[in-house]
Design an enzyme around this catalytic site. Structure first.
Site, PDB file in Angstrom:
ATOM      1  N   ASP A  30       0.850  -1.188   0.000  1.00 24.23           N
ATOM      2  CA  ASP A  30       0.000   0.000   0.000  1.00 24.23           C
ATOM      3  C   ASP A  30       0.891   1.244   0.000  1.00 24.23           C
ATOM      4  O   ASP A  30       1.877   1.322   0.723  1.00 24.23           O
ATOM      5  CB  ASP A  30      -0.917  -0.004   1.229  1.00 24.23           C
ATOM      6  CG  ASP A  30      -2.052   0.995   1.093  1.00 24.23           C
ATOM      7  OD1 ASP A  30      -3.213   0.562   1.003  1.00 24.23           O
ATOM      8  OD2 ASP A  30      -1.776   2.230   1.075  1.00 24.23           O
ATOM      9  N   ILE A  31       0.511   2.213  -0.818  1.00 23.49           N
ATOM     10  CA  ILE A  31       1.338   3.415  -0.970  1.00 23.49           C
ATOM     11  C   ILE A  31       1.299   4.291   0.288  1.00 23.49           C
ATOM     12  O   ILE A  31       2.214   5.075   0.522  1.00 23.49           O
ATOM     13  CB  ILE A  31       0.897   4.195  -2.238  1.00 23.49           C
ATOM     14  CG1 ILE A  31       2.007   5.066  -2.774  1.00 23.49           C
ATOM     15  CG2 ILE A  31      -0.379   4.977  -1.995  1.00 23.49           C
ATOM     16  CD1 ILE A  31       1.761   5.569  -4.189  1.00 23.49           C
ATOM     17  N   ASN A  85     -12.891  -3.207   2.461  1.00 23.59           N
ATOM     18  CA  ASN A  85     -13.834  -2.094   2.557  1.00 23.59           C
ATOM     19  C   ASN A  85     -14.775  -2.144   1.362  1.00 23.59           C
ATOM     20  O   ASN A  85     -14.332  -2.305   0.229  1.00 23.59           O
ATOM     21  CB  ASN A  85     -13.079  -0.762   2.564  1.00 23.59           C
ATOM     22  CG  ASN A  85     -12.236  -0.572   3.813  1.00 23.59           C
ATOM     23  OD1 ASN A  85     -12.662  -0.920   4.911  1.00 23.59           O
ATOM     24  ND2 ASN A  85     -11.036  -0.043   3.648  1.00 23.59           N
ATOM     25  N   GLY A  91     -15.721   3.429   3.603  1.00 24.50           N
ATOM     26  CA  GLY A  91     -14.643   4.301   3.149  1.00 24.50           C
ATOM     27  C   GLY A  91     -13.862   3.776   1.968  1.00 24.50           C
ATOM     28  O   GLY A  91     -12.698   4.141   1.776  1.00 24.50           O
ATOM     29  N   GLN A  92     -14.487   2.925   1.148  1.00 30.97           N
ATOM     30  CA  GLN A  92     -13.770   2.410  -0.023  1.00 30.97           C
ATOM     31  C   GLN A  92     -13.404   3.558  -0.960  1.00 30.97           C
ATOM     32  O   GLN A  92     -14.256   4.388  -1.303  1.00 30.97           O
ATOM     33  CB  GLN A  92     -14.624   1.377  -0.771  1.00 30.97           C
ATOM     34  CG  GLN A  92     -13.868   0.737  -1.939  1.00 30.97           C
ATOM     35  CD  GLN A  92     -14.661  -0.365  -2.645  1.00 30.97           C
ATOM     36  OE1 GLN A  92     -15.801  -0.662  -2.267  1.00 30.97           O
ATOM     37  NE2 GLN A  92     -14.056  -0.955  -3.663  1.00 30.97           N
ATOM     38  N   HIS A  98     -10.188  -5.281  -3.335  1.00 31.81           N
ATOM     39  CA  HIS A  98      -8.864  -5.526  -2.761  1.00 31.81           C
ATOM     40  C   HIS A  98      -8.996  -5.927  -1.305  1.00 31.81           C
ATOM     41  O   HIS A  98      -9.857  -5.440  -0.583  1.00 31.81           O
ATOM     42  CB  HIS A  98      -7.947  -4.306  -2.901  1.00 31.81           C
ATOM     43  CG  HIS A  98      -8.538  -3.016  -2.415  1.00 31.81           C
ATOM     44  ND1 HIS A  98      -9.446  -2.292  -3.157  1.00 31.81           N
ATOM     45  CD2 HIS A  98      -8.360  -2.334  -1.265  1.00 31.81           C
ATOM     46  CE1 HIS A  98      -9.796  -1.210  -2.488  1.00 31.81           C
ATOM     47  NE2 HIS A  98      -9.158  -1.211  -1.327  1.00 31.81           N
ATOM     48  N   HIS A 100      -7.030  -5.774   2.138  1.00 33.93           N
ATOM     49  CA  HIS A 100      -5.906  -5.214   2.886  1.00 33.93           C
ATOM     50  C   HIS A 100      -5.349  -6.312   3.796  1.00 33.93           C
ATOM     51  O   HIS A 100      -6.115  -7.006   4.475  1.00 33.93           O
ATOM     52  CB  HIS A 100      -6.353  -4.058   3.785  1.00 33.93           C
ATOM     53  CG  HIS A 100      -6.841  -2.836   3.073  1.00 33.93           C
ATOM     54  ND1 HIS A 100      -6.067  -1.707   2.918  1.00 33.93           N
ATOM     55  CD2 HIS A 100      -8.033  -2.564   2.489  1.00 33.93           C
ATOM     56  CE1 HIS A 100      -6.772  -0.785   2.275  1.00 33.93           C
ATOM     57  NE2 HIS A 100      -7.966  -1.274   2.003  1.00 33.93           N
TER      58      HIS A 100
HETATM   59  P1  AMP Z   1      -9.755   1.465   0.213  1.00 36.15           P
HETATM   60  O1  AMP Z   1     -10.025   2.675   1.068  1.00 36.15           O
HETATM   61  O2  AMP Z   1     -10.109   0.179   0.901  1.00 36.15           O
HETATM   62  O3  AMP Z   1     -10.371   1.583  -1.158  1.00 36.15           O
HETATM   63  O4  AMP Z   1      -8.190   1.385   0.070  1.00 36.15           O
HETATM   64  C1  AMP Z   1      -7.494   1.861  -1.047  1.00 36.15           C
HETATM   65  C2  AMP Z   1      -6.021   1.765  -0.691  1.00 36.15           C
HETATM   66  O5  AMP Z   1      -5.279   1.910  -1.884  1.00 36.15           O
HETATM   67  C3  AMP Z   1      -5.547   2.856   0.281  1.00 36.15           C
HETATM   68  O6  AMP Z   1      -5.006   2.238   1.447  1.00 36.15           O
HETATM   69  C4  AMP Z   1      -4.475   3.601  -0.514  1.00 36.15           C
HETATM   70  O7  AMP Z   1      -3.381   4.008   0.272  1.00 36.15           O
HETATM   71  C5  AMP Z   1      -4.080   2.560  -1.555  1.00 36.15           C
HETATM   72  N1  AMP Z   1      -3.532   3.072  -2.808  1.00 36.15           N
HETATM   73  C6  AMP Z   1      -4.041   4.064  -3.570  1.00 36.15           C
HETATM   74  N2  AMP Z   1      -3.285   4.250  -4.667  1.00 36.15           N
HETATM   75  C7  AMP Z   1      -2.282   3.330  -4.592  1.00 36.15           C
HETATM   76  C8  AMP Z   1      -1.167   3.014  -5.431  1.00 36.15           C
HETATM   77  N3  AMP Z   1      -0.930   3.657  -6.589  1.00 36.15           N
HETATM   78  N4  AMP Z   1      -0.330   2.022  -5.035  1.00 36.15           N
HETATM   79  C9  AMP Z   1      -0.554   1.356  -3.874  1.00 36.15           C
HETATM   80  N5  AMP Z   1      -1.582   1.614  -3.057  1.00 36.15           N
HETATM   81  C10 AMP Z   1      -2.433   2.584  -3.402  1.00 36.15           C
END
Ligand code: AMP
Ligand code: ZN
Length: 112
Positions: A30-31, A85, A91-92, A98, A100
């Site tokens: 995760d970024i 999520n 909060g998606q 995906h 986590h």
């Molecule tokens: P969600 O809130 O469950 O949709 O989580 C989306 C996740 O994607 C968040 O934890 C972000 O930090 C992560 N994210 C968004 N863009 C990227 C990216 N380019 N590379 C890796 N993780 C990302």
């Protein structure tokens, strides 16, 4: 799906720190990590949310990859959490299914 961030990562069009991949799914860091270890595990197939998960084999495959990843990260014995999520109340932010995988510290419960 052409306009999906995680489809682009799966296609290699956007860089990511990929730690695992197979024919069905991939996992990358995760970024914005919320724990010392924070991976996102995604199916290659575009499914927007958990509500679209209609494939038991795919669901089972994703779940069986989780402990493999946890062992790879060294958090299997200490413990970890998986979170999916779904939609606004959870909060998606990215609408490609995906999982986590979070670990490496004591995680509080219940989540916010
Ligand atoms: P969600 O809130 O469950 O949709 O989580 C989306 C996740 O994607 C968040 O934890 C972000 O930090 C992560 N994210 C968004 N863009 C990227 C990216 N380019 N590379 C890796 N993780 C990302
Ligand atoms: Zn997608």
């Amino acid at each position: 799906m052409s306009d999906c961030l995680f489809c682009k990562i799966a296609a290699g069009e956007i860089p990511a720190d990929i730690v695992y991949q197979d024919d069905v799914c991939l996992a990358f860091r995760d970024i914005h990590p919320a724990a010392p270890q924070h991976l996102l595990l995604i199916p290659r197939r575009h499914l927007a949310t958990m509500n679209d998960l209609d494939d038991a084999a795919l669901a089972g495959h994703l779940l069986t990859v989780v402990p493999r990843l946890a062992r790879q990260l060294g958090i299997a014995d200490g413990g970890y959490r998986t979170v999916v999520n779904c939609n606004a109340d959870a909060g998606q932010e990215v609408f490609h299914l995906h999982v986590h995988l979070l670990g490496g510290r004591r995680l509080s419960w219940p989540p916010g």
